[in-house]
Enzyme design. Structure first.
Site, PDB file in Angstrom:
ATOM      1  N   ASN A  61       5.337  -8.907  -2.832  1.00  0.00           N
ATOM      2  CA  ASN A  61       5.448  -7.672  -3.607  1.00  0.00           C
ATOM      3  C   ASN A  61       6.459  -6.937  -3.095  1.00  0.00           C
ATOM      4  O   ASN A  61       7.177  -5.986  -3.998  1.00  0.00           O
ATOM      5  CB  ASN A  61       4.081  -6.972  -3.678  1.00  0.00           C
ATOM      6  CG  ASN A  61       2.845  -7.554  -4.176  1.00  0.00           C
ATOM      7  OD1 ASN A  61       3.254  -8.519  -5.180  1.00  0.00           O
ATOM      8  ND2 ASN A  61       1.922  -7.299  -3.987  1.00  0.00           N
ATOM      9  N   LYS A  90       3.515  -3.032  -3.475  1.00  0.00           N
ATOM     10  CA  LYS A  90       4.158  -2.729  -4.813  1.00  0.00           C
ATOM     11  C   LYS A  90       5.328  -1.624  -4.753  1.00  0.00           C
ATOM     12  O   LYS A  90       6.090  -1.536  -5.486  1.00  0.00           O
ATOM     13  CB  LYS A  90       3.000  -2.563  -5.878  1.00  0.00           C
ATOM     14  CG  LYS A  90       2.180  -3.673  -6.043  1.00  0.00           C
ATOM     15  CD  LYS A  90       2.781  -4.690  -6.786  1.00  0.00           C
ATOM     16  CE  LYS A  90       3.378  -4.525  -8.329  1.00  0.00           C
ATOM     17  NZ  LYS A  90       3.963  -5.753  -8.670  1.00  0.00           N
ATOM     18  N   TYR A 144      -1.946  -3.133  -0.783  1.00  0.00           N
ATOM     19  CA  TYR A 144      -1.559  -3.653  -2.306  1.00  0.00           C
ATOM     20  C   TYR A 144      -0.580  -2.514  -2.798  1.00  0.00           C
ATOM     21  O   TYR A 144       0.713  -2.915  -3.261  1.00  0.00           O
ATOM     22  CB  TYR A 144      -2.671  -3.971  -3.212  1.00  0.00           C
ATOM     23  CG  TYR A 144      -2.058  -4.035  -4.667  1.00  0.00           C
ATOM     24  CD1 TYR A 144      -1.423  -5.220  -4.780  1.00  0.00           C
ATOM     25  CD2 TYR A 144      -2.266  -3.032  -5.628  1.00  0.00           C
ATOM     26  CE1 TYR A 144      -0.945  -5.548  -6.210  1.00  0.00           C
ATOM     27  CE2 TYR A 144      -2.019  -3.332  -6.952  1.00  0.00           C
ATOM     28  CZ  TYR A 144      -1.246  -4.507  -7.195  1.00  0.00           C
ATOM     29  OH  TYR A 144      -0.549  -4.765  -8.499  1.00  0.00           O
TER      30      TYR A 144
END
Length: 299
Positions: free
Chosen positions: A81, A135, A131
């Protein structure tokens, strides 16, 4: 127009590649680790020079980066990511500096938001979990790249092919099993009281296609969502009704990630202005597509 789609074997990538193939005058190429990819490379691990050579060989007019992971170790999240988009931008600057980049971000980058309000693109980004943080790192790499690039910050996509990494796909799979084996049984789920912005995956694909083909520069970030928040419980019970399940859902305390972000709702004004985009599908339509695809999966 030649368009390279990275991550086309994934949930969002598959829908986006299909939408782009339907555009007149386009040639869609796929890129990634899959053996049948038109361009074989791994954004997470391949050296920058190899990525640049691969891009130069196909000379795309646009690149759509759908590659990403939502789970796994922090190292895996960071490699895919965060490192992936940074490596892609460096390779594009070296090989195809005039190509447009459309990168899929996530509303998880925002983190906690004020309840009852829609979150605009310039809201503070304070992701509470790895996460969202990885991102966000990928988004920053794209917006600082100097390329003709736009990040589409997608809320919670719903539709055919949703994976078990998210509640809609996971619940659809459990309902598929339950309706076949114990239609009056109990399915256990987490806390369904949080409120989320759900958007049809077909609307996400249409937004990506509009971003690829839009004339002139676009803002660095555009929210893609429904523009409204609903209790996750509404989605769950809507899917139960769609599936015809006769049992019950039993809630238990949710994950720390869900509790840390009790409200999510995207302000999609900029996408309407810049792309002439707005969501066309209702949640009921999304759930029908999700369920009809789920029942085709062998038990």
């Amino acid at each position: 127009m030649r368009i390279l789609v990275l991550g086309s074997t994934g949930y969002l990538g598959g829908h986006i590649a299909g939408r782009l193939r339907a555009l007149p005058g386009t040639q869609v190429l796929t890129g990634g680790r899959a053996p049948d990819s038109d361009v074989r490379f791994d954004l997470a691990t391949d050296p920058q020079g190899g990525l640049a050579d691969a891009l130069a060989a196909v000379a795309p007019d646009a690149v759509v980066n759908c590659a990403g992971v939502v789970g796994g170790s922090v190292l895996t999240l960071a490699e895919v990511n965060a490192r992936g988009p940074a490596a892609l931008c460096a390779a594009m600057r070296a090989a195809t500096p005039g190509a447009r980049l459309v990168h899929l971000g996530s509303a998880a980058e925002y983190g906690p938001c004020r309840g009852g309000e829609r979150t605009p693109e310039d809201a503070p980004a304070r992701p509470p979990a790895p996460y969202g943080a990885t991102k966000l790192a990928g988004t920053l790499a794209v917006t600082a790249s100097g390329l003709d690039a736009v990040v589409l910050r997608v809320t919670n996509p719903v539709g055919a092919g949703a994976t078990s990494a998210g509640l809609p796909g996971r619940l659809a799979a459990e309902l598929r099993h339950a309706t076949a084996h114990s239609p009056h049984g109990t399915i256990r789920v987490g806390d369904l009281s949080v409120q989320r912005d759900f958007v049809d995956v077909r609307d996400v694909a249409r937004a990506a296609a509009l971003a690829v083909t839009a004339r002139g520069p676009l803002p660095p970030v555009l929210n893609i969502g429904s523009g409204r928040a609903i209790p996750v419980r509404d989605l769950a019970h809507g899917l139960v009704r769609t599936a015809g399940f006769l049992g019950r859902l039993e809630e238990s305390p949710g994950s720390g990630r869900s509790a840390a972000v009790p409200w999510q709702c995207a302000d999609i004004t900029a996408a309407a202005r810049e792309l002439r985009w707005h969501p066309e599908h209702t949640l009921a339509e999304s759930l029908t597509e999700l369920w009809e695809a789920a029942v085709l999966v062998p038990l």
